[in-house]
Design a protein around this motif. Sequence first.
Motif, PDB file in Angstrom:
ATOM      1  N   SER A   1     -58.443   5.795  13.769  1.00 34.18           N
ATOM      2  CA  SER A   1     -57.419   5.334  12.637  1.00 34.18           C
ATOM      3  C   SER A   1     -56.237   6.312  12.673  1.00 34.18           C
ATOM      4  O   SER A   1     -56.524   7.478  12.795  1.00 34.18           O
ATOM      5  CB  SER A   1     -58.267   5.276  11.423  1.00 34.18           C
ATOM      6  N   LEU A   2     -55.085   5.826  12.889  1.00 36.03           N
ATOM      7  CA  LEU A   2     -53.842   6.675  13.086  1.00 36.03           C
ATOM      8  C   LEU A   2     -53.090   6.404  12.003  1.00 36.03           C
ATOM      9  O   LEU A   2     -52.838   5.211  11.766  1.00 36.03           O
ATOM     10  CB  LEU A   2     -53.223   6.643  14.682  1.00 36.03           C
ATOM     11  N   THR A   3     -52.596   7.509  11.456  1.00 36.52           N
ATOM     12  CA  THR A   3     -51.582   7.429  10.344  1.00 36.52           C
ATOM     13  C   THR A   3     -50.404   8.475  10.575  1.00 36.52           C
ATOM     14  O   THR A   3     -50.412   9.633  10.681  1.00 36.52           O
ATOM     15  CB  THR A   3     -52.276   8.290   8.978  1.00 36.52           C
ATOM     16  N   ALA A   4     -49.266   7.762  10.697  1.00 37.42           N
ATOM     17  CA  ALA A   4     -47.763   8.491  11.041  1.00 37.42           C
ATOM     18  C   ALA A   4     -47.095   7.895  10.302  1.00 37.42           C
ATOM     19  O   ALA A   4     -46.221   6.871  10.634  1.00 37.42           O
ATOM     20  CB  ALA A   4     -47.647   8.147  12.681  1.00 37.42           C
ATOM     21  N   GLY A   5     -46.714   8.433   9.011  1.00 34.70           N
ATOM     22  CA  GLY A   5     -45.648   8.080   8.259  1.00 34.70           C
ATOM     23  C   GLY A   5     -45.731   6.686   7.728  1.00 34.70           C
ATOM     24  O   GLY A   5     -44.758   6.087   7.292  1.00 34.70           O
TER      25      GLY A   5
ATOM     26  N   PRO B   1     -48.751   3.083   6.708  1.00 34.95           N
ATOM     27  CA  PRO B   1     -50.446   2.814   6.530  1.00 34.95           C
ATOM     28  C   PRO B   1     -51.175   3.027   7.701  1.00 34.95           C
ATOM     29  O   PRO B   1     -50.686   3.199   9.043  1.00 34.95           O
ATOM     30  CB  PRO B   1     -50.381   1.288   6.180  1.00 34.95           C
ATOM     31  N   PRO B   2     -52.360   3.477   7.542  1.00 32.05           N
ATOM     32  CA  PRO B   2     -53.320   3.801   8.825  1.00 32.05           C
ATOM     33  C   PRO B   2     -53.382   2.527   9.675  1.00 32.05           C
ATOM     34  O   PRO B   2     -53.335   1.374   9.231  1.00 32.05           O
ATOM     35  CB  PRO B   2     -54.623   3.887   8.400  1.00 32.05           C
ATOM     36  N   GLN B   3     -53.432   2.748  11.054  1.00 28.32           N
ATOM     37  CA  GLN B   3     -53.715   1.460  11.937  1.00 28.32           C
ATOM     38  C   GLN B   3     -54.708   1.798  12.973  1.00 28.32           C
ATOM     39  O   GLN B   3     -54.956   2.986  13.319  1.00 28.32           O
ATOM     40  CB  GLN B   3     -52.232   1.390  12.800  1.00 28.32           C
ATOM     41  N   GLY B   4     -55.499   0.706  13.384  1.00 25.75           N
ATOM     42  CA  GLY B   4     -56.490   1.307  14.206  1.00 25.75           C
ATOM     43  C   GLY B   4     -56.027   1.058  15.539  1.00 25.75           C
ATOM     44  O   GLY B   4     -55.005   0.411  15.954  1.00 25.75           O
ATOM     45  N   ALA B   5     -56.633   1.823  16.536  1.00 22.39           N
ATOM     46  CA  ALA B   5     -56.366   1.873  17.944  1.00 22.39           C
ATOM     47  C   ALA B   5     -57.433   2.324  18.684  1.00 22.39           C
ATOM     48  O   ALA B   5     -58.555   2.998  18.390  1.00 22.39           O
ATOM     49  CB  ALA B   5     -55.159   3.242  17.958  1.00 22.39           C
ATOM     50  N   SER B   6     -57.280   2.048  20.010  1.00 26.32           N
ATOM     51  CA  SER B   6     -58.404   2.156  20.857  1.00 26.32           C
ATOM     52  C   SER B   6     -57.864   2.676  22.141  1.00 26.32           C
ATOM     53  O   SER B   6     -57.889   3.917  22.314  1.00 26.32           O
ATOM     54  CB  SER B   6     -59.552   0.987  21.236  1.00 26.32           C
TER      55      SER B   6
ATOM     56  N   THR C   1     -41.553  13.818  16.698  1.00 25.15           N
ATOM     57  CA  THR C   1     -41.198  14.976  15.885  1.00 25.15           C
ATOM     58  C   THR C   1     -41.652  15.171  14.721  1.00 25.15           C
ATOM     59  O   THR C   1     -41.644  16.015  13.716  1.00 25.15           O
ATOM     60  CB  THR C   1     -39.431  14.815  15.497  1.00 25.15           C
ATOM     61  N   THR C   2     -42.677  14.389  14.278  1.00 21.23           N
ATOM     62  CA  THR C   2     -43.565  14.299  12.958  1.00 21.23           C
ATOM     63  C   THR C   2     -45.071  14.271  13.468  1.00 21.23           C
ATOM     64  O   THR C   2     -45.430  13.822  14.389  1.00 21.23           O
ATOM     65  CB  THR C   2     -43.389  13.489  11.890  1.00 21.23           C
ATOM     66  N   ALA C   3     -45.937  14.876  12.682  1.00 23.31           N
ATOM     67  CA  ALA C   3     -47.313  14.839  12.955  1.00 23.31           C
ATOM     68  C   ALA C   3     -48.179  13.539  12.742  1.00 23.31           C
ATOM     69  O   ALA C   3     -47.713  12.649  11.826  1.00 23.31           O
ATOM     70  CB  ALA C   3     -47.956  16.074  12.170  1.00 23.31           C
ATOM     71  N   THR C   4     -49.121  13.443  13.274  1.00 21.63           N
ATOM     72  CA  THR C   4     -49.881  12.254  13.249  1.00 21.63           C
ATOM     73  C   THR C   4     -51.298  12.767  12.860  1.00 21.63           C
ATOM     74  O   THR C   4     -51.949  13.625  13.092  1.00 21.63           O
ATOM     75  CB  THR C   4     -50.157  11.357  14.537  1.00 21.63           C
TER      76      THR C   4
END
Length: 294
Positions: free
Chosen positions: A65-69, A71-76, A84-87
């Motif tokens: 589950s990745l959050t970058a600025g 809502p969280p999104q699922g990824a495989s 330039t910003t954190a995840t």
Amino acid sequence: MVSIVRAPEPAAGGAESIRSRPGAALRGQIIAYHGYRLPEGRPRSRLEVPDGVVTVVIALAGGLSLTAGGPPQGASSFLSGLRTTATRGEHGGGLHGIEVTFSPLGAYRTFGIPMRYFTEAFVDLSDLLGRTAAVLVEQLRQADSWVDRFALLDSVFLSCGDKGGTVSPEVREALRRLHADSRPEALSRISGEVGWSPRHLRARFGQQVGLAPKAVARVARLQRALRLQSLGLDGAEVAAFGGFHDQAHCIREFKAMTGLTPSRFAAHRGGLPPGSALDRVAGRVTSLLLPDDA
């Protein structure tokens, strides 16, 4: 040469972390392979800070589950472009896969797609490799060893190189100079040194790197600050030797790019040096395990 890196947590029984360099023909494009297997039932949260590299994650089991600025999104299996910003990445355990770390120019040479499409984005592996993606994942699952998996990746990425993008010598030189001198005042000088206008250089960086020169310099300064911090330098020294205007500038940039102040980041990091098992790429500070209250 394949090397085994022990899991950072003493209680992480059954974890695997295997790092290897790619084959000789790919070493100008791919920095490293990292195979990992994390046991079931060990949820983790990790802050991925801007590091100036492009990462392809290939999931053999489990997902993130990745959050970058937003809502969280699922990824495989996906590509993570320059940022330039954190995840924040989270998972519930049972994770098994491989990370392939590319230099930005190496990713452009491999995939031949304008890198601006990957900036601050996650792109599904099938969008990069088409039908080859599903076949590759299954072959990696069935491989007998990490050595066999890394050899398979060598073969796939070597074949991609036949249709990859051509890197401009001016872009390569400007990128080298920015990493050597990332001070804000160096930007205008560097474009003149390679013989291009700032506008033309920005356009070519968007195509072949993914970030504008100014953003590349910001990431380079952050990485330098993190390395200096790990050496025990105080805030004023980090700012002075890291290429910032002053300590206030350093703190603002640190907070904007990581979400944490320098002191809070250092407290969570616990003094681990670059290249430790917490870091994805030796010599760069790229990730940080976070407690629940981070």
